[in-house]
Design a protein around this motif. Structure first.
Motif, PDB file in Angstrom:
ATOM      1  N   ARG A 140      21.748 113.534 -55.365  1.00 43.04           N
ATOM      2  CA  ARG A 140      22.247 114.001 -56.662  1.00 43.04           C
ATOM      3  C   ARG A 140      23.556 114.756 -56.445  1.00 43.04           C
ATOM      4  O   ARG A 140      23.607 115.749 -55.726  1.00 43.04           O
ATOM      5  N   SER A 185      22.764 110.385 -64.402  1.00 44.70           N
ATOM      6  CA  SER A 185      21.461 110.938 -64.759  1.00 44.70           C
ATOM      7  C   SER A 185      21.293 110.976 -66.271  1.00 44.70           C
ATOM      8  O   SER A 185      22.237 111.273 -67.005  1.00 44.70           O
ATOM      9  N   VAL A 192      23.511 110.067 -59.713  1.00 51.99           N
ATOM     10  CA  VAL A 192      22.386 109.800 -58.822  1.00 51.99           C
ATOM     11  C   VAL A 192      22.759 108.617 -57.934  1.00 51.99           C
ATOM     12  O   VAL A 192      23.189 107.569 -58.427  1.00 51.99           O
TER      13      VAL A 192
END
Length: 221
Positions: A140, A185, A192
């Motif tokens: 992330r 995301s 991501v």
């Protein structure tokens, strides 16, 4: 070993030797079980999942379907397709086979124990036939909400001319020997990313190429 998240809808599994059975590989066990009784059933998995799922589901007589990440998106697609099983890399498993079509980690754990109890092999051997791949966890990267979708659009434009790209949810870029994912995301200001390949060396190459492209795109604005 079994582990549950705080609200009890995600399942973690570890073997007696400490090997983590990641959720996309858990889904393989559940798919083989469901398909042994309901051949031809559709099994849905999200875009972050291993590439081994597609051939595994097909070899066990099912219809594999790659779909968008997201609890509500997966459940909606299950209803639309009449799928009996679905799963996400995040640990959510949705059973419509002998259950109600939503994610319940305790129920998933019981289904797993049922599979192990019915087998003459321990859990760590049940996936021995699956080809070995190397993958990263979900990565992330902070990216503002007003930029993240534009970055994904530019990643798509960068790789379409040279690679096959699955555009179901972001950009799942296919390489010889692996793939790399870049998606925005649904819930946070992050990109991501996840990578998988047939060797550690190839994994590092794919990850470097995609991350370098993302960095260049973000630097260019």
């Amino acid at each position: 070993g079994l582990a549950f998240d705080g609200d009890g809808d995600r399942l973690g599994v570890v073997t007696k030797d400490g090997e983590i059975i990641y959720p996309d590989r858990q889904l393989m066990l559940f798919a083989a079980d469901v398909l042994s009784r309901v051949p031809g059933a559709t099994v849905i998995y999200d875009v972050k999942s291993t590439r081994n799922l597609k051939p595994w589901i097909a070899e066990h007589g099912g219809v594999p379907m790659l779909w968008k990440t997201g609890h509500s998106l997966i459940k909606a697609k299950m209803k639309e397709e009449g799928a009996l099983l679905a799963g996400e890399m995040s640990g959510h498993v949705f059973f419509a086979d002998r259950f109600f079509g939503f994610d319940d980690a305790v129920y998933a754990a019981l289904r797993l124990l049922e599979i192990v109890a019915a087998s003459d092999r321990p859990l760590h051997e049940l996936l021995a036939d699956v080809p070995l791949t190397f993958s990263t966890p979900e990565l992330r990267v902070d990216c503002p909400d007003d930029e993240k979708f534009d970055v994904v659009t530019k990643v798509l434009a960068r790789f379409r001319p040279t690679n096959d790209v699955v555009e179901v949810d972001g950009a799942r870029i296919l390489f010889d020997g692996g793939w790399g994912l870049v998606r925005a995301s649904n819930t946070q200001p992050v990109l991501v990313m996840r990578f998988e390949a047939q060797s550690e060396a190839r994994l590092a190459e794919i990850r470097r190429e995609v991350e370098d492209a993302v960095s260049a795109i973000r630097a260019a604005g």
